[in-house]
Design an enzyme around this catalytic site. Structure first.
Site, mmCIF file in Angstrom:
data_model
loop_
_atom_site.group_PDB
_atom_site.id
_atom_site.type_symbol
_atom_site.label_atom_id
_atom_site.label_comp_id
_atom_site.label_asym_id
_atom_site.label_seq_id
_atom_site.Cartn_x
_atom_site.Cartn_y
_atom_site.Cartn_z
ATOM 1 N N TYR A 40 2.891 -28.479 -12.850
ATOM 2 C CA TYR A 40 3.300 -28.607 -11.446
ATOM 3 C C TYR A 40 4.739 -29.109 -11.328
ATOM 4 C CZ TYR A 40 -1.089 -27.087 -9.532
ATOM 5 O OH TYR A 40 -2.151 -26.294 -9.176
ATOM 6 N N HIS B 18 -2.624 -25.218 1.538
ATOM 7 C CA HIS B 18 -2.935 -25.523 0.135
ATOM 8 C C HIS B 18 -2.122 -26.696 -0.418
ATOM 9 C CE1 HIS B 18 -4.567 -21.142 -0.425
ATOM 10 N NE2 HIS B 18 -5.411 -21.935 0.191
ATOM 11 N N CYS C 64 -2.760 -40.413 -5.069
ATOM 12 C CA CYS C 64 -3.454 -41.266 -6.026
ATOM 13 C C CYS C 64 -4.906 -40.815 -6.164
ATOM 14 C CB CYS C 64 -3.385 -42.719 -5.559
ATOM 15 S SG CYS C 64 -4.262 -43.823 -6.671
ATOM 16 N N CYS D 82 -6.795 -44.580 -4.777
ATOM 17 C CA CYS D 82 -6.655 -45.097 -3.405
ATOM 18 C C CYS D 82 -6.134 -44.040 -2.430
ATOM 19 C CB CYS D 82 -5.768 -46.336 -3.372
ATOM 20 S SG CYS D 82 -4.011 -45.988 -3.595
ATOM 21 N N PRO E 281 4.225 -4.972 0.286
ATOM 22 C CA PRO E 281 4.373 -3.676 -0.414
ATOM 23 C C PRO E 281 3.022 -3.105 -0.855
ATOM 24 C CG PRO E 281 5.892 -5.316 -1.311
ATOM 25 C CD PRO E 281 4.979 -6.048 -0.371
ATOM 26 N N GLU E 282 2.031 -3.992 -1.041
ATOM 27 C CA GLU E 282 0.685 -3.551 -1.439
ATOM 28 C C GLU E 282 -0.284 -3.816 -0.287
ATOM 29 O OE1 GLU E 282 0.269 -2.269 -4.502
ATOM 30 O OE2 GLU E 282 2.323 -2.730 -5.127
HETATM 31 P P1 OAD Z 1 -0.911 -13.479 -4.591
HETATM 32 O O1 OAD Z 1 -0.099 -13.575 -5.825
HETATM 33 O O2 OAD Z 1 -2.377 -13.312 -4.744
HETATM 34 O O3 OAD Z 1 -0.387 -12.260 -3.698
HETATM 35 C C1 OAD Z 1 0.981 -12.097 -3.449
HETATM 36 C C2 OAD Z 1 1.139 -10.900 -2.548
HETATM 37 O O4 OAD Z 1 2.489 -10.803 -2.167
HETATM 38 C C3 OAD Z 1 0.746 -9.561 -3.171
HETATM 39 O O5 OAD Z 1 -0.167 -8.887 -2.331
HETATM 40 C C4 OAD Z 1 2.083 -8.805 -3.259
HETATM 41 O O6 OAD Z 1 1.942 -7.404 -3.062
HETATM 42 C C5 OAD Z 1 2.846 -9.444 -2.129
HETATM 43 N N1 OAD Z 1 4.314 -9.365 -2.271
HETATM 44 C C6 OAD Z 1 5.067 -9.382 -3.398
HETATM 45 N N2 OAD Z 1 6.372 -9.336 -3.105
HETATM 46 C C7 OAD Z 1 6.468 -9.300 -1.754
HETATM 47 C C8 OAD Z 1 7.564 -9.245 -0.825
HETATM 48 N N3 OAD Z 1 8.831 -9.249 -1.225
HETATM 49 N N4 OAD Z 1 7.260 -9.226 0.503
HETATM 50 C C9 OAD Z 1 5.979 -9.244 0.936
HETATM 51 N N5 OAD Z 1 4.927 -9.297 0.105
HETATM 52 C C10 OAD Z 1 5.150 -9.319 -1.219
HETATM 53 O O7 OAD Z 1 -0.549 -14.763 -3.701
HETATM 54 P P2 OAD Z 1 -1.352 -15.380 -2.478
HETATM 55 O O8 OAD Z 1 -2.068 -14.334 -1.731
HETATM 56 O O9 OAD Z 1 -0.410 -16.245 -1.742
HETATM 57 O O10 OAD Z 1 -3.511 -21.106 -4.276
HETATM 58 O O11 OAD Z 1 -2.387 -16.290 -3.242
HETATM 59 C C11 OAD Z 1 -3.249 -17.115 -2.511
HETATM 60 C C12 OAD Z 1 -3.497 -18.411 -3.247
HETATM 61 O O12 OAD Z 1 -3.973 -18.124 -4.558
HETATM 62 C C13 OAD Z 1 -2.267 -19.247 -3.462
HETATM 63 O O13 OAD Z 1 -1.980 -20.072 -2.370
HETATM 64 C C14 OAD Z 1 -2.635 -20.051 -4.670
HETATM 65 C C15 OAD Z 1 -3.331 -19.016 -5.493
HETATM 66 O O14 OAD Z 1 -4.302 -19.497 -6.378
HETATM 67 C C16 OAD Z 1 -3.257 -22.369 -4.673
HETATM 68 O O15 OAD Z 1 -2.355 -22.647 -5.425
HETATM 69 C C17 OAD Z 1 -4.133 -23.394 -4.098
#
Ligand code: OAD
Length: 241
Positions: A63, A115, A123, A126, A210-211
């Site tokens: 992290y 998130h 902590c 506490c 994009p996806e």
């Molecule tokens: P993901 O990595 O699952 O998805 C990222 C998305 O962003 C994909 O669908 C890509 O196609 C899209 N993407 C990539 N480049 C882009 C761009 N320039 N513009 C727009 N979209 C783009 O990430 P999250 O959906 O955010 O949790 O993941 C959700 C959670 O899973 C995160 O918050 C994290 C992870 O485990 C924690 O850390 C608690």
């Protein structure tokens, strides 16, 4: 396009749900794309309470490495446009899954960080929190009050969302005229359930990615492009009001 313009111009209450994709153009890896964190690391060894209990040094180090990366990055056009949305829509809420702090640095204020935040630790005993202004390499991080070990203030796999925060998010989405779903794969269900709460209640929905996300089929209009390209165009429509 005409429908989109008309919806944007009439909207009073707007929710944006953002994910890692919006920060991709700032150089921060996403989780599930090629080169994403979960492509190279197993979430079980880094992002669960069990992982921290087993190897707190490794988890803290990971992290802190990400904190450094976020600190070195800057908000992009997409973050700035979302911050500007607050001026155009009387009721606005950004619900971000991102922990990188870039929305705040772009000026967003009406925001829920669902998130957690990469700069914050809490902590294990506490619950006192500490917010770092700059990256740290202190490891372990000890609580100033009770000297116990501190953990990232991040929602890990298997942990529960804050119910009060969640309630606010659902309520806001439900009464929204527009729901934006930006840069998220939709693989984490709760944020998508929040989006669906609004969509099922009649909100017009706009996906920018994009996806296709997991809720793509329920979306009113999809832009399969980068958020840093599409969002400035949306802002231009709003400015031409
Ligand atoms: P993901 O990595 O699952 O998805 C990222 C998305 O962003 C994909 O669908 C890509 O196609 C899209 N993407 C990539 N480049 C882009 C761009 N320039 N513009 C727009 N979209 C783009 O990430 P999250 O959906 O955010 O949790 O993941 C959700 C959670 O899973 C995160 O918050 C994290 C992870 O485990 C924690 O850390 C608690």
């Amino acid at each position: 396009m005409e429908e989109l313009i008309s919806k944007l111009k009439k909207a009073k209450t707007v929710t944006v749900i953002s994910g890692a994709g919006i920060s991709a153009e700032s150089g921060i890896p996403t989780f599930r794309d090629a080169g994403g964190y979960w492509k190279n690391h197993s979430a079980e060894t880094l992002a669960t309470p069990q992982a921290f209990a087993k190897n707190p040094k490794l988890v803290t180090e990971w992290y802190e490495m990400r904190m450094q990366k976020c600190f070195e990055s800057s908000p992009n056009e997409g973050h700035f446009v979302i911050a500007e949305f607050e001026k155009f829509f009387p009721n606005f809420l950004l619900i971000t899954q991102n922990v990188d702090g870039l929305h705040t640095r772009a000026g967003s204020k009406k925001m829920i960080e669902l998130h957690g935040n990469i700069y914050r630790f809490r902590c294990t005993k506490c619950k006192q929190k500490i917010q770092f202004e700059k990256p740290t390499t202190e490891n372990p991080i000890k609580c100033k009050s009770c000297k116990s070990i501190m953990r990232p203030d991040i929602l890990w796999f298997g942990e529960n969302y804050d119910l009060l925060v969640l309630g606010e998010a659902y309520m806001f989405a439900k009464r929204s005229d527009i729901i934006f779903v930006i840069g998220t794969s939709g693989m984490v269900t709760v944020p998508m359930q929040i989006a669906m709460e609004g969509i099922n209640a009649g909100a017009y929905s706009i996906e920018i990615n994009p996806e296709k996300s997991t809720i793509h089929k329920s979306i009113s209009v999809s832009f399969q492009e980068k958020s840093g390209i599409v969002l400035p165009k949306i802002l231009n429509i709003l400015k031409s009001k």
